[in-house]
Design an enzyme around this catalytic site. Structure first.
Site, PDB file in Angstrom:
ATOM      1  N   GLY A   1      48.776  -6.248  69.563  1.00 42.27           N
ATOM      2  CA  GLY A   1      48.551  -6.798  68.234  1.00 42.27           C
ATOM      3  C   GLY A   1      47.226  -6.361  67.650  1.00 42.27           C
TER       4      GLY A   1
ATOM      5  NE  ARG B   1      26.051  33.739  40.233  1.00 42.54           N
ATOM      6  CZ  ARG B   1      25.773  34.045  38.963  1.00 42.54           C
ATOM      7  NH1 ARG B   1      25.062  35.119  38.666  1.00 42.54           N
ATOM      8  NH2 ARG B   1      26.225  33.270  37.988  1.00 42.54           N
TER       9      ARG B   1
ATOM     10  CE  LYS C   1      29.793  35.149  36.558  1.00 37.10           C
ATOM     11  NZ  LYS C   1      30.390  35.641  35.280  1.00 37.10           N
TER      12      LYS C   1
ATOM     13  CG  HIS D   1      18.804  49.780  47.974  1.00 35.24           C
ATOM     14  ND1 HIS D   1      18.229  50.507  48.982  1.00 35.24           N
ATOM     15  CD2 HIS D   1      19.336  50.692  47.139  1.00 35.24           C
ATOM     16  CE1 HIS D   1      18.404  51.797  48.759  1.00 35.24           C
ATOM     17  NE2 HIS D   1      19.067  51.932  47.640  1.00 35.24           N
TER      18      HIS D   1
ATOM     19  CE1 TYR E   1      24.905  39.304  38.430  1.00 34.24           C
ATOM     20  CE2 TYR E   1      25.186  40.710  36.500  1.00 34.24           C
ATOM     21  CZ  TYR E   1      25.466  39.534  37.180  1.00 34.24           C
ATOM     22  OH  TYR E   1      26.308  38.600  36.628  1.00 34.24           O
TER      23      TYR E   1
ATOM     24  CG  ASN F   1      26.574  55.575  47.051  1.00 32.13           C
ATOM     25  OD1 ASN F   1      26.428  55.253  48.217  1.00 32.13           O
ATOM     26  ND2 ASN F   1      25.540  55.826  46.248  1.00 32.13           N
TER      27      ASN F   1
ATOM     28  CE1 TYR G   1      26.567  34.872  27.922  1.00 31.73           C
ATOM     29  CE2 TYR G   1      24.305  34.848  28.712  1.00 31.73           C
ATOM     30  CZ  TYR G   1      25.331  34.244  28.015  1.00 31.73           C
ATOM     31  OH  TYR G   1      25.127  33.028  27.409  1.00 31.73           O
TER      32      TYR G   1
ATOM     33  CB  ALA H   1      19.233  58.865  38.198  1.00 26.47           C
TER      34      ALA H   1
ATOM     35  NE  ARG I   1      18.757  61.846  32.496  1.00 21.41           N
ATOM     36  CZ  ARG I   1      19.001  62.115  33.770  1.00 21.41           C
ATOM     37  NH1 ARG I   1      19.172  61.115  34.626  1.00 21.41           N
ATOM     38  NH2 ARG I   1      19.071  63.362  34.188  1.00 21.41           N
TER      39      ARG I   1
END
Length: 417
Positions: free
Chosen positions: A110, A286, A304, A316, A319, A330, A340, A376, A393
């Protein structure tokens, strides 16, 4: 299968008014810890609390009755059995509550209690607990109602009332129960949980170099052969494949890490990393990223909401955001995906076998076809067809002798002073 309800009874506050169930423990609160300990056999979980305590995710709320914390258990919906938790705690054995439920249901008692070790057995062969104070007990629904009718205001009193009403009492024994009632006990419980999780993983073939300084969520799925170096935080919802090396000083949260992958001094959130890939040092992945097999995500790289194809190298200072990147690409140092404009996010698509030169800016929306090459320092604002070179450039102008004349003028000025 018997229907089982769990009820966590709140209303426990320290002298400063802090709720015991809200105390932080490993990657969550004390309430989260107890809820996560509940076995799969539990069909529904309820948290009995008042407005001073926050609701508990994954548990339905029942209003606490003033004066008697347990009286509100009478408002539980009908079931066959009820697991009552009187205070938050951490268990040294992760199957202790399962053992309690099995003891109770299979024997037909019980009421059954979970006790912290034993100091012998009584004449009927039942374990004698080290401490009679009870933190978790199982009742048949009918017997719980009888015990509540007797007016008990502690779990111990409810157990005694059930026995007095004719219930046979069962006892399930575990190694250690750490009750959480204040900051000090919450820390002790935290250390107990860390030890339980880490040493269970070690026994299952995971190498943890420094268990005292490695923090792993109980629900993390880590395969045998993984190496975890000091200072790592592996938070809830993570999966780590065999042969992976995590750390030192890495953070994973809702992350899936493939077999043989290294995550060194880096952070990965809500993302998937493929097999035999290297991440870091000092990379930041992220949410909503998918990185393929055999990739390199190097130092000071941030990803992200992007997909990175197999064999791609982002070595290296780069972003990549809101991008779909093909295989064997590469990225040169200092590349930025400019996704953005201050109001909207835009997509970038990069094909297979592309070469992105150092300090390239890819201004979204833009598409690079397979085998495209950017010079580059290029700022690419238009689509680049497959196999093409994009040079964006200013043309170099060389003024011979300009700096020698400038230096001579400066030295002449200095000599006049």
């Amino acid at each position: 299968m018997d229907k089982i309800t769990a009820a966590l009874v709140g209303g426990l506050f320290d002298e400063g008014g802090f709720s015991a169930y809200a105390r932080p423990v490993l990657f969550g609160t004390a309430g989260d810890t107890v809820r996560d300990e509940l076995p799969d056999a539990v069909d529904a979980c309820y948290f009995v609390h008042n407005e001073r305590e926050p609701a508990l995710a994954g548990a339905q709320s029942i209003a606490l009755t003033e004066g008697n914390r347990f009286a509100a258990l009478g408002n539980l919906p009908e079931s066959e059995h009820v697991l009552v938790v009187a205070a938050p705690f951490v268990l040294a054995e992760d199957d202790a509550l399962t053992h309690l439920i099995e003891t109770h249901v299979t024997t037909g008692y019980g009421v059954s209690v979970l006790v912290d070790k034993q100091q012998g057995f009584d004449a009927e062969g039942q374990p004698i607990p080290r401490d009679t104070h009870c933190l978790a007990a199982m009742f048949t629904y009918e017997m719980l109602q009888k015990a509540l009718a007797a007016g008990g205001d502690t779990l111990d009193a409810l157990v005694e009332a059930a026995v007095a009403a004719g219930a046979q009492k069962g006892v399930a024994v575990t190694n250690e129960i750490v009750e959480i009632c204040d900051g000090g006990s919450a820390y002790i419980a935290f250390r107990a949980m860390v030890n339980r999780v880490n040493f269970t993983l070690i026994e299952n073939g995971v190498q943890i170099f420094d268990p005292a300084n490695t923090y792993i969520a109980p629900d993390a799925e880590i395969e045998a052969g993984v190496t975890i170096l000091p200072g790592c935080h592996i938070r809830p919802g993570c999966k780590v494949g065999a042969g992976a090396v995590i750390g030192p000083n890495s953070i994973l949260e809702k992350a899936e890490i493939g077999a043989g992958t290294t995550v060194n001094n880096s952070q990965v959130y809500e993302s998937k990393i493929g097999a035999h890939t290297t991440v870091g040092p000092f990379a930041y992945v992220r949410p909503q990223c998918v990185v393929g097999d055999g990739c390199r995500i190097g130092d000071f790289v941030e990803l992200k909401k992007s997909t990175i194809g197999n064999g791609t190298k982002v070595s290296h200072l780069t972003y990549i955001g809101d991008a779909t990147v093909g295989e064997r690409v590469n990225f040169g140092c200092g590349t930025v995906v400019v996704n953005y404009d201050g109001y909207h996010k835009y997509q970038t698509v990069i094909g297979d076998d592309c070469f992105i030169g150092c300090n390239t800016n890819l201004v979204s929306p833009v598409t690079l076809g397979d085998r495209a090459f950017t010079a580059a320092g290029a700022t690419v604002t238009k689509d680049v067809p497959a196999g093409a070179l994009a040079v964006a450039r200013a043309r170099q102008t060389t003024l011979e002798g300009w700096n020698d004349r400038r230096r001579a003028a400066h030295e002449k000025e200095q000599n006049k002073k």
